[in-house]
Scaffold this motif. Structure first.
Motif, PDB file in Angstrom:
ATOM      1  N   ARG A   1      26.547 -52.096  16.557  1.00 37.33           N
ATOM      2  CA  ARG A   1      27.272 -51.450  15.506  1.00 37.33           C
ATOM      3  C   ARG A   1      28.827 -51.047  16.035  1.00 37.33           C
ATOM      4  N   LYS A   2      28.774 -50.206  17.209  1.00 41.42           N
ATOM      5  CA  LYS A   2      30.001 -49.805  17.461  1.00 41.42           C
ATOM      6  C   LYS A   2      30.655 -51.914  18.626  1.00 41.42           C
TER       7      LYS A   2
ATOM      8  N   LYS B   1      23.398 -48.130  17.188  1.00 34.71           N
ATOM      9  CA  LYS B   1      25.069 -47.402  16.546  1.00 34.71           C
ATOM     10  C   LYS B   1      25.648 -47.896  17.806  1.00 34.71           C
TER      11      LYS B   1
ATOM     12  N   PRO C   1      23.378 -54.610   9.767  1.00 31.70           N
ATOM     13  CA  PRO C   1      24.468 -54.020  10.298  1.00 31.70           C
ATOM     14  C   PRO C   1      23.754 -51.957   9.934  1.00 31.70           C
TER      15      PRO C   1
ATOM     16  N   LYS D   1      30.372 -54.558  17.431  1.00 29.82           N
ATOM     17  CA  LYS D   1      30.588 -55.587  16.595  1.00 29.82           C
ATOM     18  C   LYS D   1      32.186 -55.394  15.784  1.00 29.82           C
TER      19      LYS D   1
ATOM     20  N   LEU E   1      21.054 -52.290  12.755  1.00 29.18           N
ATOM     21  CA  LEU E   1      21.189 -53.194  15.453  1.00 29.18           C
ATOM     22  C   LEU E   1      21.405 -50.931  15.112  1.00 29.18           C
TER      23      LEU E   1
END
Length: 363
Positions: A356-357, A353, A348, A359, A351
């Motif tokens: 990440r959101k 932002k 994470p 995922k 990655l």
């Protein structure tokens, strides 16, 4: 038949059919005592559940019902009905064990209620009522059995041809007649029977009543499908299935996950709609662009947005990777598999932002 999820909601319509265990008879009394017992039990089930029966036919080793559930209680109602009839049948004949084979089939029916006999529901009523014609129990020119009215164990003889005062209250024959633009009077009831006889005379016996609408064939749908209706109806039912899935997840329960369920058309249709919804979400989240047809434009080198979309589809559905490759312009299914595997392994912290959101989204 692959196991389907029973979708229940107020006002649902179903075609229900069950066969005897190992195709053995479910009615064996020579003078119709078992059929009378079945109908008595069905009437009690309707009183307990509020079921509204639109059509029925009893054959030697199976039965058909077209029923409406004002309450979302198909499963509990059918469980009581079949178990009660089985116990009563076994008591009458001094037998034991199961009477019916695999669980009953229940096909959702589109309640479009168009007049003139052109609706999905109306076509199903004809299909059920013409079952004795397909079995050649009644047929044109047959002595003493050349009309659907000559078959004693259907809702024609025992309902639609009778005046309201002398037919079962749980049979909504008045509404069934209205589907075909007919009044519930002697003339309307006579015309209803004559219209069915005309179909029997005009159509090939094995296909009698088995019409086709919007590319669907009624006979094959009832054998292998899970709904009889329009594309819009299918989408609405899949939304109902989504709601059931969400409710079960919140309750800590799981939807069916067996290979038998996954191989069915209901599961495949549900997955397809889910995959399309994920793509729509990705278009908004990542700003993906549509390419030719329904495909997504190929992403620029190093852009993980399309791969992230493929990852979400693979993680949340059983859609074939070939379909994902074509829809997301990812070349081949092998490429989808490899790139999704690598994307899943990215930490994470490495990655963006935005990724990440993505995922962390609940798909």
């Amino acid at each position: 038949m692959p196991r389907q999820v029973r979708i229940e909601f107020p006002g649902a319509f179903y075609h229900v059919m069950a066969r005897g265990n190992r195709l053995q008879p479910i009615f064996t009394s020579p003078k119709g005592a078992d059929q009378e017992l079945f109908l008595k039990t069905l009437g009690e089930a309707c009183e307990r559940t509020g079921f509204r029966i639109w059509a029925w036919v009893l054959m030697k080793n199976h039965y058909h019902l077209v029923l409406e559930t004002p309450k979302p209680n198909l499963v509990s109602g059918m469980s009581w009905f079949q178990n009660t009839y089985t116990r009563r049948f076994n008591t009458r004949h001094k037998q034991w064990g199961r009477l019916f084979g695999d669980r009953y089939k229940s096909i959702l029916i589109d309640d479009d209620h168009k007049s003139g006999g052109s609706s999905y529901l109306a076509s199903l009523l004809d299909y059920v009522h013409l079952n004795p014609a397909r079995a050649r129990i009644v047929s044109p020119g047959k002595k003493h059995a050349n009309s659907v009215l000559d078959y004693p164990w259907s809702s024609i003889k025992r309902g639609y041809a009778l005046a309201p005062k002398v037919r079962p209250q749980w049979l909504v024959a008045d509404a069934g007649l209205e589907l075909f633009g007919l009044n519930d009077n002697a003339k309307g009831r006579r015309h209803f029977v004559e219209r069915l006889d005309d179909r029997m005379n005009a159509e090939e016996a094995k296909k009698c009543g088995a019409g086709e609408k919007e590319g669907q064939t009624l006979h094959s749908t009832l054998r292998r499908g899970w709904y009889w209706g329009s594309e819009q109806f299918k989408e609405t039912m899949l939304e109902e299935l989504d709601g059931m899935s969400t409710a079960k997840r919140k309750a800590g329960k799981a939807m069916p996950s067996s290979n038998d369920y996954a191989s069915g058309t209901q599961a495949k249709d549900h997955d397809l709609q889910h995959a399309k919804a994920i793509i729509d979400k990705a278009v908004k989240h990542f700003g993906l662009k549509h390419g030719k047809g329904q495909s997504i434009q190929k992403a620029a080198y190093g852009d993980l947005s399309v791969v992230a979309t493929a990852w979400a589809i693979c993680r949340n559905t059983s859609i074939p990777q070939r379909w994902i490759a074509e829809r997301l312009s990812l070349g081949s299914r092998a490429n989808v598999s490899e790139r999704v595997r690598k994307f899943d392994q990215i930490e994470p912290a490495n990655l963006s932002k935005e990724m990440r959101k993505w995922k962390m989204m609940n798909f």
